[in-house]
Design a protein around this motif. Structure first.
Motif, PDB file in Angstrom:
ATOM      1  N   THR A  52       0.830  -1.204   0.000  1.00 54.48           N
ATOM      2  CA  THR A  52       0.000   0.000   0.000  1.00 54.48           C
ATOM      3  C   THR A  52       0.866   1.256   0.000  1.00 54.48           C
ATOM      4  N   VAL A  53       1.905   1.260   0.822  1.00 53.36           N
ATOM      5  CA  VAL A  53       2.799   2.416   0.895  1.00 53.36           C
ATOM      6  C   VAL A  53       3.498   2.638  -0.446  1.00 53.36           C
ATOM      7  N   LEU A  98       4.026   5.758  -5.494  1.00 57.28           N
ATOM      8  CA  LEU A  98       4.080   5.834  -6.952  1.00 57.28           C
ATOM      9  C   LEU A  98       2.979   6.741  -7.508  1.00 57.28           C
ATOM     10  N   ALA A  99       1.795   6.658  -6.929  1.00 55.84           N
ATOM     11  CA  ALA A  99       0.685   7.502  -7.370  1.00 55.84           C
ATOM     12  C   ALA A  99       0.998   8.966  -7.094  1.00 55.84           C
ATOM     13  N   SER A 100       1.602   9.225  -5.957  1.00 58.33           N
ATOM     14  CA  SER A 100       1.970  10.592  -5.605  1.00 58.33           C
ATOM     15  C   SER A 100       3.006  11.142  -6.577  1.00 58.33           C
ATOM     16  N   LEU A 101       3.996  10.357  -6.917  1.00 57.21           N
ATOM     17  CA  LEU A 101       5.023  10.786  -7.863  1.00 57.21           C
ATOM     18  C   LEU A 101       4.430  11.059  -9.243  1.00 57.21           C
TER      19      LEU A 101
END
Length: 77
Positions: free
Chosen positions: A6-7, A12-15
């Motif tokens: 999850t982390v 990756l989504a944040s980047l």
């Protein structure tokens, strides 16, 4: 293990989101810089002319500041 996955997924989504936002911001900045307005272009030319005149007259300090203020506020004829 689920926490680790999850982390990593959230990171990756944040980047990916940050990269898309940065590209969008860069595109907007480039568009504005590509074509300055006619008023801005005229002001730049006036600034160049006044600056050259002040330099040629050897004005410095407060005298130069007053000269530039007068020159830049003068209306075109």
């Amino acid at each position: 293990m689920k926490t680790l996955i999850t982390v990593v997924a959230l990171s990756l989504a944040s980047l990916a989101g940050s990269a898309a936002w940065a590209k969008d911001s860069a595109d907007k900045t480039t568009d504005k810089a590509a074509e300055p307005s006619p008023a801005r272009t005229a002001q730049r030319e006036k600034m160049k002319t006044c600056n050259a005149d002040a330099k040629a007259a050897g004005k410095k300090g407060d005298e130069r500041k007053a000269f530039m203020k007068e020159c830049l506020s003068a209306k075109k004829q």
